[in-house]
Design a protein around this motif. Structure first.
Motif, PDB file in Angstrom:
ATOM      1  N   GLY A 379     -92.073 -11.557 -66.910  1.00 22.05           N
ATOM      2  CA  GLY A 379     -92.135 -13.004 -66.729  1.00 22.05           C
ATOM      3  C   GLY A 379     -92.138 -13.336 -65.242  1.00 22.05           C
ATOM      4  O   GLY A 379     -91.457 -12.678 -64.439  1.00 22.05           O
ATOM      5  N   PHE A 380     -92.911 -14.356 -64.877  1.00 20.96           N
ATOM      6  CA  PHE A 380     -93.048 -14.723 -63.463  1.00 20.96           C
ATOM      7  C   PHE A 380     -92.587 -16.162 -63.299  1.00 20.96           C
ATOM      8  O   PHE A 380     -93.284 -17.087 -63.697  1.00 20.96           O
ATOM      9  N   THR A 381     -91.394 -16.323 -62.769  1.00 23.99           N
ATOM     10  CA  THR A 381     -90.852 -17.666 -62.559  1.00 23.99           C
ATOM     11  C   THR A 381     -91.221 -18.088 -61.140  1.00 23.99           C
ATOM     12  O   THR A 381     -90.688 -17.533 -60.173  1.00 23.99           O
ATOM     13  N   PRO A 382     -92.139 -19.050 -61.010  1.00 23.68           N
ATOM     14  CA  PRO A 382     -92.665 -19.354 -59.679  1.00 23.68           C
ATOM     15  C   PRO A 382     -91.634 -19.908 -58.706  1.00 23.68           C
ATOM     16  O   PRO A 382     -91.850 -19.863 -57.495  1.00 23.68           O
ATOM     17  N   LEU A 383     -90.492 -20.379 -59.213  1.00 21.46           N
ATOM     18  CA  LEU A 383     -89.471 -20.897 -58.298  1.00 21.46           C
ATOM     19  C   LEU A 383     -88.859 -19.794 -57.440  1.00 21.46           C
ATOM     20  O   LEU A 383     -88.418 -20.039 -56.332  1.00 21.46           O
ATOM     21  N   TYR A 384     -88.784 -18.576 -57.977  1.00 15.08           N
ATOM     22  CA  TYR A 384     -88.094 -17.540 -57.193  1.00 15.08           C
ATOM     23  C   TYR A 384     -88.844 -16.220 -57.091  1.00 15.08           C
ATOM     24  O   TYR A 384     -88.390 -15.305 -56.411  1.00 15.08           O
ATOM     25  N   THR A 385     -89.965 -16.077 -57.781  1.00 13.85           N
ATOM     26  CA  THR A 385     -90.676 -14.801 -57.695  1.00 13.85           C
ATOM     27  C   THR A 385     -91.659 -14.846 -56.524  1.00 13.85           C
ATOM     28  O   THR A 385     -92.386 -15.830 -56.348  1.00 13.85           O
ATOM     29  N   ARG A 386     -91.655 -13.770 -55.725  1.00 14.63           N
ATOM     30  CA  ARG A 386     -92.563 -13.693 -54.570  1.00 14.63           C
ATOM     31  C   ARG A 386     -93.741 -12.763 -54.901  1.00 14.63           C
ATOM     32  O   ARG A 386     -93.640 -11.905 -55.779  1.00 14.63           O
TER      33      ARG A 386
END
Ligand SMILES: Cc1ncc(COP(=O)(O)O)c(C=O)c1O
Length: 418
Positions: A379-386
């Motif tokens: 899963g890729f959570t755009p708030l914290y994944t770089r």
């Protein structure tokens, strides 16, 4: 593409500062925010305040003075902004499973009282999340309906036009494949066929723009502990289109959904609007944590909000897909490549070793998860994944596959939760 390219993408990421809101553990690449979101930095202090001051010092007064009693509506109104709903249309309450029971039951009552009471089918997908199917199956049995499941999304519309469907019940983003449904088109198809549309937003709320009102959905439920970062077991939410909200009482007629809970009258009179979808006393401490989680998503509003999060999420999954294809050829991708059909996760599959590969990655600090029988989920959570996390995760995946370390016994022992 190399690691430096990923660093360059991070350097120009307009949402990069959002990561500071989270207490990310060092030396971990967390790609499981679609299962349990990361702890927001604000949560521990807020929960401590609720426990020590509001509960510890002010005790029962806090129901009024700290407005505990309004939490389902207050958190619900914040959440409504993320899913295209209006004020006072959504409440935070109970679990997704329980909320699904409530709305599905209300939807069946509407059909029974409507122009086509002979409709007897709840239509869903065979690979919808099991709790959704279990709830629908038991409710169908109890109410004299039948749960019918189709195998592919392409079969939905042909099945709808047979004319016996009462309710179309779908999860917007599939938990296993990450496939995204077109809410607008399918809701329209359901309505054209005389059915109601119930949506589960567990994998879409906080991950991508959702337009419940614009897309004319009838009912929706969703989860607080995934992309909304509300913490383990966080309250879920329930939305009912205002055109239906006052028409039926949901079956869990608890006092918090009563028109006057503190009148203590013996007969049940449902509250007007969405409040009737409440049941019992709200879990105050978890609501406070959920509010902090929802606030982390709302904090992106000045930077473009859900549209900006969606752009970054698609870019992250695009890079991941590309690197996996280039560097991990023994894995198959089961998530759609077309961005309009993709949620915020990528799922891979492999006939042999899927579980063990995920365990070997976890041992290296790359946290994804496994879904039976053979799916590796990221899963890729755009708030914290770089972007650099994406590069590093694929590098580890490549090494795990090349070295064959996943074959070690320690990676092949199953825990209770996968
Ligand atoms: C689509 C979907 N619905 C519901 C749930 C869980 O519901 P509950 O919070 O009631 O356990 C999940 C959990 O992963 C899910 O993926």
């Amino acid at each position: 593409m190399n690691r430096t390219d990923c660093q360059a993408l991070d350097a120009k990421d307009p949402l990069a500062a959002m990561r500071e809101q989270f207490a990310l553990p060092p030396n971990k690449i967390y790609l499981d925010g679609n299962s349990l979101g990361v702890l927001p930095r604000a949560t521990a202090a807020r929960v401590a305040e609720v426990v020590q001051r509001e509960w510890g010092e002010h005790l029962i007064e806090s129901w009024n003075t700290a407005h505990w009693i309004d939490l389902p509506q207050r958190v619900g109104n914040k959440l409504a902004r993320l899913v295209g709903a209006g004020p006072n249309e959504l409440v935070a309450a109970d679990s997704t499973s329980v909320n699904l029971f409530k709305v599905l039951s209300a939807a069946l009552s509407m059909v029974q009282a409507g122009d086509n009471p002979q409709r007897r089918v709840i239509l869903s997908e065979r690979d919808n999340f099991p709790t959704d199917l279990y709830i629908a199956e038991s409710l169908a049995r109890e109410r004299g309906f039948e749960l019918v499941t189709i195998d592919t999304p392409e079969q939905i519309e042909p099945r709808l036009v047979q004319g016996d469907v009462a309710v179309l019940m779908l999860t917007q983003v599939n938990y296993r494949t990450g496939r995204l449904h077109d809410m607008s088109a399918l809701t329209q198809a359901a309505h054209a066929a005389g059915a109601l549309a119930v949506w589960d937003l567990a994998h879409s709320a906080g991950a991508l723009p959702v337009h419940l009102k614009r897309d004319d959905a009838d009912f929706a439920v969703g989860c607080g502990y995934k992309y909304l970062n509300g913490g383990p077991g966080a309250p879920a939410f329930v939305w009912v289109h205002p055109r239906h909200a006052d028409r039926f009482a949901q079956p869990l007629a608890g006092w918090m959904g009563h028109a006057a809970p503190f009148a203590f009258t013996p007969g049940y009179a449902p509250a007007p609007g969405i409040a009737r979808y409440l049941c019992g006393t709200p879990p105050v401490i978890q609501m406070a944590a959920l509010e902090c989680g929802v606030d982390t998503v709302l904090a992106a509003e000045p930077l473009g909000g859900m549209d900006a999060l969606r752009s970054k999420s698609l870019a992250l999954t695009e890079v991941f897909l590309r690197l996996v294809r280039e560097r991990c050829a023994s894995l198959d991708v089961i998530t759609p490549h077309e961005s309009q059909h993709r949620g915020s996760q990528v799922s891979l599959t492999r006939a042999e070793g899927a579980y063990a590969i995920v365990q070997a990655l976890i041992a290296r600090g790359v946290i994804g998860d496994f879904r039976a029988p053979d799916v590796l989920r990221f899963g890729f959570t755009p708030l914290y994944t770089r972007f650099v996390d994406v590069w590093d995760a694929v590098e580890h995946l490549h090494q795990v596959l090349e070295s064959g370390e996943w074959k070690e016994d320690r990676f092949n022992k199953r825990g209770a939760v996968t």
